[in-house]
Write an enzyme that holds these catalytic residues in place. Structure first.
Site, PDB file in Angstrom:
ATOM      1  N   ASP A 181       0.561  -1.099  -0.304  1.00 55.00           N
ATOM      2  CA  ASP A 181      -0.121  -0.099   0.280  1.00 55.00           C
ATOM      3  C   ASP A 181       0.938   1.303   0.014  1.00 55.00           C
ATOM      4  OD1 ASP A 181      -2.305   1.966   0.335  1.00 55.00           O
ATOM      5  OD2 ASP A 181      -1.078   2.094   2.133  1.00 55.00           O
ATOM      6  N   GLU A 208      -1.887  -5.252  -3.745  1.00 58.34           N
ATOM      7  CA  GLU A 208      -1.038  -4.489  -2.933  1.00 58.34           C
ATOM      8  C   GLU A 208       0.143  -5.961  -2.068  1.00 58.34           C
ATOM      9  OE1 GLU A 208      -3.622  -0.950  -0.996  1.00 58.34           O
ATOM     10  OE2 GLU A 208      -3.840  -2.565   0.230  1.00 58.34           O
TER      11      GLU A 208
END
Length: 225
Positions: free
Chosen positions: A44, A116
């Site tokens: 992320d 992610e």
């Protein structure tokens, strides 16, 4: 070369040096203790930073607000889930029996988090240049076709601007119904404009999402009027 390696090479142009990094990235919490949540956290951060860099370089005249909205649009859960589905990520995720039974490999949040995690694993395995190349492959079309400022405004903001342009008071949002358990709420919200005698209703998993949907329906209704 294994099937998952061929899939990675084709869709992310990357070959892992340490197989365990990829193994962990594809393992959902429901499937074991060595799951992908820490890699998701890393991915992320890396994704946000590298997307920011690409937007900054591609749009030298854009202000901070527009750049921030573009970044939010590109790294939001819905976009990541779309990207993950485009490369068939769900087929490679390892899920526990409960998640498999409930179709977790199709769930947007699991796909987005898995993407992610894979990006975090690539960063860990090959460094920033490698994950940058993967991001360029995954987001190539989206970075070439960036939405304009108005398209990035959420429906509530757009509706308010439409009404202000007509000198009409802002709409009123009311929660008409709320159901479900605490962790799985379901909201029904209405959007009313008394001056125009118009009202729409919409559903969502949060009050905010239901309000946004009701506002979007109101914009459509006003457009048809």
């Amino acid at each position: 070369m294994t099937a998952v390696s061929r899939w990675l090479q084709k869709n992310l142009a990357y070959q892992f040096r340490v197989a365990a990094h990829l193994e962990q990235a594809l393992t959902h919490r429901s499937a074991g203790s060595d799951h992908n949540e820490r890699l998701e956290f890393l991915g992320d951060a890396v994704l946000g930073m590298l997307i920011s860099e690409r937007l900054y370089l591609a749009l030298p005249e854009a202000d901070e607000g527009y750049l921030s909205r573009l970044r939010a649009h590109l790294v939001r859960r819905e976009t990541l889930a779309e990207v993950g589905n485009e490369i068939g990520l769900g087929e490679w995720l390892k899920l526990g029996p409960g998640e498999l039974k409930s179709g977790g490999y199709r769930r947007a949040s699991i796909i987005a988090n898995g993407l992610e995690a894979v990006l975090g694993a690539i960063y860990l395995d090959g460094g920033v240049e490698s994950v940058g190349k993967a991001i360029d492959v995954l987001f190539e079309s989206r970075l070439r076709n960036l939405p304009c400022q108005d398209d990035l405004k959420d429906p509530k903001t757009r509706l308010q601007e439409i009404l202000q342009g007509r000198a009409i008071d802002v709409p009123v949002y009311v929660v008409e119904e709320m159901s479900g358990e605490a962790h799985k709420r379901h909201f029904t919200v209405s959007c009313s404009i008394s001056a125009l005698d118009r009202r729409t209703t919409a559903n969502g998993r949060s009050r905010r999402s239901a309000e946004q949907s009701a506002a979007a329906e109101m914009i459509d209704l006003l457009g048809n009027d």
